[in-house]
Design a protein around this motif. Structure first.
Motif, PDB file in Angstrom:
ATOM      1  N   THR A  83      -4.086  -3.046  -6.621  1.00  0.00           N
ATOM      2  CA  THR A  83      -3.889  -3.740  -5.345  1.00  0.00           C
ATOM      3  C   THR A  83      -3.567  -5.206  -5.576  1.00  0.00           C
ATOM      4  O   THR A  83      -2.688  -5.782  -4.908  1.00  0.00           O
ATOM      5  CB  THR A  83      -5.157  -3.614  -4.473  1.00  0.00           C
ATOM      6  OG1 THR A  83      -5.443  -2.225  -4.254  1.00  0.00           O
ATOM      7  CG2 THR A  83      -4.964  -4.298  -3.127  1.00  0.00           C
ATOM      8  N   PRO A  90     -13.279  11.230   3.692  1.00  0.00           N
ATOM      9  CA  PRO A  90     -12.513  10.032   4.065  1.00  0.00           C
ATOM     10  C   PRO A  90     -12.334   9.104   2.870  1.00  0.00           C
ATOM     11  O   PRO A  90     -13.090   9.185   1.888  1.00  0.00           O
ATOM     12  CB  PRO A  90     -13.383   9.384   5.150  1.00  0.00           C
ATOM     13  CG  PRO A  90     -14.762   9.894   4.882  1.00  0.00           C
ATOM     14  CD  PRO A  90     -14.582  11.291   4.373  1.00  0.00           C
ATOM     15  N   GLU A  91     -11.357   8.223   2.949  1.00  0.00           N
ATOM     16  CA  GLU A  91     -11.044   7.301   1.851  1.00  0.00           C
ATOM     17  C   GLU A  91     -12.254   6.460   1.464  1.00  0.00           C
ATOM     18  O   GLU A  91     -12.442   6.124   0.294  1.00  0.00           O
ATOM     19  CB  GLU A  91      -9.888   6.383   2.268  1.00  0.00           C
ATOM     20  CG  GLU A  91      -9.468   5.367   1.221  1.00  0.00           C
ATOM     21  CD  GLU A  91      -8.928   6.002  -0.056  1.00  0.00           C
ATOM     22  OE1 GLU A  91      -9.008   5.366  -1.116  1.00  0.00           O
ATOM     23  OE2 GLU A  91      -8.422   7.147   0.022  1.00  0.00           O
ATOM     24  N   SER A  92     -13.090   6.112   2.448  1.00  0.00           N
ATOM     25  CA  SER A  92     -14.267   5.279   2.186  1.00  0.00           C
ATOM     26  C   SER A  92     -15.266   5.965   1.253  1.00  0.00           C
ATOM     27  O   SER A  92     -16.101   5.319   0.628  1.00  0.00           O
ATOM     28  CB  SER A  92     -14.964   4.913   3.501  1.00  0.00           C
ATOM     29  OG  SER A  92     -15.385   6.090   4.184  1.00  0.00           O
ATOM     30  N   LEU A  93     -15.174   7.295   1.156  1.00  0.00           N
ATOM     31  CA  LEU A  93     -16.089   8.052   0.293  1.00  0.00           C
ATOM     32  C   LEU A  93     -15.401   8.514  -1.001  1.00  0.00           C
ATOM     33  O   LEU A  93     -15.861   9.460  -1.644  1.00  0.00           O
ATOM     34  CB  LEU A  93     -16.650   9.263   1.046  1.00  0.00           C
ATOM     35  CG  LEU A  93     -17.576   8.950   2.233  1.00  0.00           C
ATOM     36  CD1 LEU A  93     -18.040  10.239   2.897  1.00  0.00           C
ATOM     37  CD2 LEU A  93     -18.782   8.136   1.774  1.00  0.00           C
ATOM     38  N   ALA A  94     -14.322   7.844  -1.372  1.00  0.00           N
ATOM     39  CA  ALA A  94     -13.604   8.201  -2.595  1.00  0.00           C
ATOM     40  C   ALA A  94     -14.507   8.222  -3.833  1.00  0.00           C
ATOM     41  O   ALA A  94     -14.390   9.121  -4.665  1.00  0.00           O
ATOM     42  CB  ALA A  94     -12.425   7.250  -2.820  1.00  0.00           C
ATOM     43  N   PHE A 125     -12.447   2.493  -9.455  1.00  0.00           N
ATOM     44  CA  PHE A 125     -12.519   1.288  -8.623  1.00  0.00           C
ATOM     45  C   PHE A 125     -11.804   0.116  -9.281  1.00  0.00           C
ATOM     46  O   PHE A 125     -11.039  -0.616  -8.622  1.00  0.00           O
ATOM     47  CB  PHE A 125     -13.986   0.924  -8.365  1.00  0.00           C
ATOM     48  CG  PHE A 125     -14.158  -0.414  -7.686  1.00  0.00           C
ATOM     49  CD1 PHE A 125     -13.909  -0.559  -6.329  1.00  0.00           C
ATOM     50  CD2 PHE A 125     -14.551  -1.528  -8.417  1.00  0.00           C
ATOM     51  CE1 PHE A 125     -14.050  -1.802  -5.704  1.00  0.00           C
ATOM     52  CE2 PHE A 125     -14.697  -2.769  -7.808  1.00  0.00           C
ATOM     53  CZ  PHE A 125     -14.447  -2.908  -6.450  1.00  0.00           C
ATOM     54  N   LYS A 142      -8.030   0.678  -9.155  1.00  0.00           N
ATOM     55  CA  LYS A 142      -7.508   0.494  -7.802  1.00  0.00           C
ATOM     56  C   LYS A 142      -7.466  -0.983  -7.426  1.00  0.00           C
ATOM     57  O   LYS A 142      -6.481  -1.463  -6.843  1.00  0.00           O
ATOM     58  CB  LYS A 142      -8.363   1.265  -6.802  1.00  0.00           C
ATOM     59  CG  LYS A 142      -7.845   1.190  -5.374  1.00  0.00           C
ATOM     60  CD  LYS A 142      -8.683   2.028  -4.429  1.00  0.00           C
ATOM     61  CE  LYS A 142      -8.140   1.938  -3.000  1.00  0.00           C
ATOM     62  NZ  LYS A 142      -8.961   2.757  -2.061  1.00  0.00           N
ATOM     63  N   SER A 143      -8.532  -1.722  -7.773  1.00  0.00           N
ATOM     64  CA  SER A 143      -8.585  -3.158  -7.459  1.00  0.00           C
ATOM     65  C   SER A 143      -7.493  -3.910  -8.196  1.00  0.00           C
ATOM     66  O   SER A 143      -6.827  -4.787  -7.629  1.00  0.00           O
ATOM     67  CB  SER A 143      -9.966  -3.726  -7.838  1.00  0.00           C
ATOM     68  OG  SER A 143     -10.994  -3.087  -7.115  1.00  0.00           O
ATOM     69  N   ASP A 150       0.834  -1.201   0.000  1.00  0.00           N
ATOM     70  CA  ASP A 150       0.000   0.000   0.000  1.00  0.00           C
ATOM     71  C   ASP A 150       0.865   1.246   0.000  1.00  0.00           C
ATOM     72  O   ASP A 150       0.563   2.221  -0.673  1.00  0.00           O
ATOM     73  CB  ASP A 150      -0.910   0.015   1.235  1.00  0.00           C
ATOM     74  CG  ASP A 150      -2.023  -1.018   1.118  1.00  0.00           C
ATOM     75  OD1 ASP A 150      -2.259  -1.491  -0.012  1.00  0.00           O
ATOM     76  OD2 ASP A 150      -2.629  -1.345   2.158  1.00  0.00           O
TER      77      ASP A 150
END
Length: 289
Positions: free
Chosen positions: A185, A97-101, A178, A181-182, A6
């Motif tokens: 990762t 926050p990151e969760s609301l990207a 998304f 990013k997936s 990360d």
């Protein structure tokens, strides 16, 4: 191990944070590449959605009619979109926050579309009228529009275009971000431009299919004769009219070419955008070192 990956991704992502110039240049290149390359598919889609019908609008004849306006307007429209998108996404991303990207992606894409449509709509009006009337050049359509309707005529359908583009971007860009990013990762490094292009094709095709009725209504409004009910109409009223006369088939007219066009377009558009940013980032590093 996961934390280290990360951190590595974060460092690389910061290193590739797009500047104003990178967004401007990369967006311009991306827009020109996709609009010029896939122009014939766009022409077929426009003629399928025309109220006059596919064959009366030219059929397969003159599928490059209107290319001049598209070539001239593609770069500035795409550049405005990406500069606004990246700026607003970065601004809202720092506040959320990151969760609301995904929310920051939606807000950025919506702001980008509103700004880009200031450039894009006059181009779209001229381009689509030339596509539906293959005997006329982009210049003759431009002159006729301004003569008959004034400068305001070039912005007929601005609101309907924004109404089409905002839901499209609401779906496309969060999915694109998304998927990238997936994939990043999963492989432990940022996606390559070709991988970003694949993500763009998937997100673009899905978004194109579900927003086709809005695109049909926008096309009808832009192509309608000045002063007619359709020309003065809103998206809801035009959709109701299409539903009454042509049903579901009319609402999804041109869905095949549109989905194919935007799937391929998403691959080229977002792939060229990411590739251009990467090339400019590497060039900047070489200059500094």
């Amino acid at each position: 191990m996961a934390a280290a990956e990360d951190m590595e991704l974060s460092v690389v992502a910061d290193d590739l944070e797009p500047s104003f110039v990178k967004c401007l240049v990369a967006g311009g290149l991306a827009g020109t590449a996709v609009d010029v390359t896939l122009f014939p598919l766009d022409t077929l889609k426009t003629r399928l959605q025309s109220e006059a019908g596919f064959w009366r609008s030219g059929g397969f004849r003159g599928i490059y009619s209107g290319l001049g306006s598209a070539a001239v307007g593609s770069a500035p429209g795409a550049a405005v979109f990406f500069v606004t998108y990246e700026f607003v996404k970065s601004l809202t991303g720092s506040l959320l926050p990151e969760s609301l990207a995904p929310v920051s992606h939606m807000i950025g894409a919506s702001a980008g579309e509103v700004g880009a449509c200031i450039v894009r709509v006059p181009v779209e009006v001229v381009k689509q009228r030339a596509q539906a009337n293959p005997g006329h050049s982009s210049y003759s359509v431009l002159r006729r529009t301004v003569t008959q309707e004034g400068f305001r005529g070039l912005y007929r359908g601005y609101l309907s275009t924004v109404i089409r583009e905002v839901p499209f971007s609401f779906v496309q860009f969060p999915i694109w971000e998304f998927l990238k990013k997936s994939w990043s990762t999963r492989q432990g490094k940022l996606v390559d431009p070709w991988q970003g292009a694949v993500c763009g094709a998937i997100s673009g095709g899905f978004s194109a299919a579900i927003t086709t009725p809005l695109d049909v209504a926008k096309t009808r409004i832009m192509l309608a004769e000045a002063g007619t009910k359709t020309a003065r109409g809103s998206i809801p009223s035009v959709l109701k009219s299409i539903w009454r006369t042509d049903g579901m088939r009319g609402l999804f007219a041109g869905v095949g070419p549109r989905t194919l066009w935007i799937s391929l377009g998403g691959f080229i558009f977002l792939g060229v955008y990411d590739k251009s940013k990467a090339v400019m980032s590497n060039f900047s590093k070489d200059v500094v070192t």
